[in-house]
Design a protein around this motif. Structure first.
Motif, PDB file in Angstrom:
ATOM      1  N   LEU A  43       0.834  -1.143   0.119  1.00  0.00           N
ATOM      2  CA  LEU A  43      -0.057   0.061   0.132  1.00  0.00           C
ATOM      3  C   LEU A  43       0.756   1.382   0.045  1.00  0.00           C
ATOM      4  CD1 LEU A  43      -2.877  -1.139   2.453  1.00  0.00           C
ATOM      5  CD2 LEU A  43      -2.761  -1.306   0.067  1.00  0.00           C
ATOM      6  N   ILE A  62      -2.558  -2.232  -4.839  1.00  0.00           N
ATOM      7  CA  ILE A  62      -3.841  -2.288  -3.906  1.00  0.00           C
ATOM      8  C   ILE A  62      -4.440  -3.720  -3.897  1.00  0.00           C
ATOM      9  CG2 ILE A  62      -6.088  -1.411  -3.448  1.00  0.00           C
ATOM     10  CD1 ILE A  62      -5.012   1.553  -4.327  1.00  0.00           C
ATOM     11  N   LYS A  96     -10.861  -3.142   3.566  1.00  0.00           N
ATOM     12  CA  LYS A  96     -11.368  -3.563   2.208  1.00  0.00           C
ATOM     13  C   LYS A  96     -11.934  -2.662   1.407  1.00  0.00           C
ATOM     14  CE  LYS A  96     -12.324  -8.188   3.286  1.00  0.00           C
ATOM     15  NZ  LYS A  96     -12.729  -9.501   3.290  1.00  0.00           N
ATOM     16  N   LEU A  99     -10.094   0.376   0.554  1.00  0.00           N
ATOM     17  CA  LEU A  99      -9.088   0.190  -0.564  1.00  0.00           C
ATOM     18  C   LEU A  99      -9.839   0.274  -1.723  1.00  0.00           C
ATOM     19  CD1 LEU A  99      -6.904  -2.382   1.112  1.00  0.00           C
ATOM     20  CD2 LEU A  99      -6.359  -0.032   0.669  1.00  0.00           C
ATOM     21  N   ASN A 103      -8.726   2.906  -4.732  1.00  0.00           N
ATOM     22  CA  ASN A 103      -8.401   2.550  -6.005  1.00  0.00           C
ATOM     23  C   ASN A 103      -9.381   3.120  -6.856  1.00  0.00           C
ATOM     24  OD1 ASN A 103      -6.791   0.941  -7.874  1.00  0.00           O
ATOM     25  ND2 ASN A 103      -8.368  -0.749  -7.748  1.00  0.00           N
ATOM     26  N   LEU A 111      -5.424   5.458   1.378  1.00  0.00           N
ATOM     27  CA  LEU A 111      -4.533   4.425   1.524  1.00  0.00           C
ATOM     28  C   LEU A 111      -3.605   4.638   2.770  1.00  0.00           C
ATOM     29  CD1 LEU A 111      -2.943   3.878  -2.039  1.00  0.00           C
ATOM     30  CD2 LEU A 111      -4.417   2.488  -0.926  1.00  0.00           C
ATOM     31  N   VAL A 114      -5.697   3.210   5.704  1.00  0.00           N
ATOM     32  CA  VAL A 114      -5.821   1.685   5.848  1.00  0.00           C
ATOM     33  C   VAL A 114      -4.210   1.650   6.248  1.00  0.00           C
ATOM     34  CG1 VAL A 114      -5.651  -0.338   4.593  1.00  0.00           C
ATOM     35  CG2 VAL A 114      -7.460   1.610   4.128  1.00  0.00           C
TER      36      VAL A 114
END
Length: 141
Positions: A43, A62, A96, A99, A103, A111, A114
């Protein structure tokens, strides 16, 4: 073959051997530590790819982070782990989702969110791994 390419191949082979060695010698908790570190690294690299407008590589990285988190989620035992495991599953689901948004939006800030969550969890897993290692050494005396 030019010298630079040869050095890159040697470095890649060395890194693969080092990874295999750490995987074979790792405890179950140690494997989780390695997986967390791999997700964080992927990441972080994805953040760099966003900065370079390299969206194909960003997506691949990712995806790698998502695959690792999916794997960690899959092995959770909700019956044995109780509330803690349930909370961890919820956190994995949240990561999830975030992300996926990162993306789509090419958002390095998401990012980082996370990465921070993974880093906090990693700290706890490292501490557990250290405690288990100490307990095993005491048992061997």
């Amino acid at each position: 073959m030019n010298r630079r390419l040869a050095l890159q191949q040697l470095n890649k082979a060395y890194q693969q051997d080092a990874l295999e060695t750490s995987l074979y010698g790792a405890s179950p908790v140690g494997l989780i530590v390695i997986l967390y570190e791999g997700a964080i690294t992927a990441l972080q690299r994805a953040q760099g790819e966003i900065a370079q407008n390299n969206y194909v590589e960003k997506g691949r990285l990712i995806g790698k982070g998502l695959d690792i988190i999916n794997g960690l989620d899959t092995v959770l035992d909700l019956e044995k782990g109780g509330e803690v495991t349930g909370n961890l599953r919820d956190l994995y689901l949240y990561m999830k989702h975030r992300l996926g948004v990162a993306n789509i939006k090419n958002d390095a800030t998401i990012l980082q969110e996370v990465i921070q969550l993974l880093t906090e969890l990693l700290s706890s897993w490292k501490q557990l791994d250290k405690m288990q290692g100490s307990a095993q050494r005491i048992g061997q005396v």
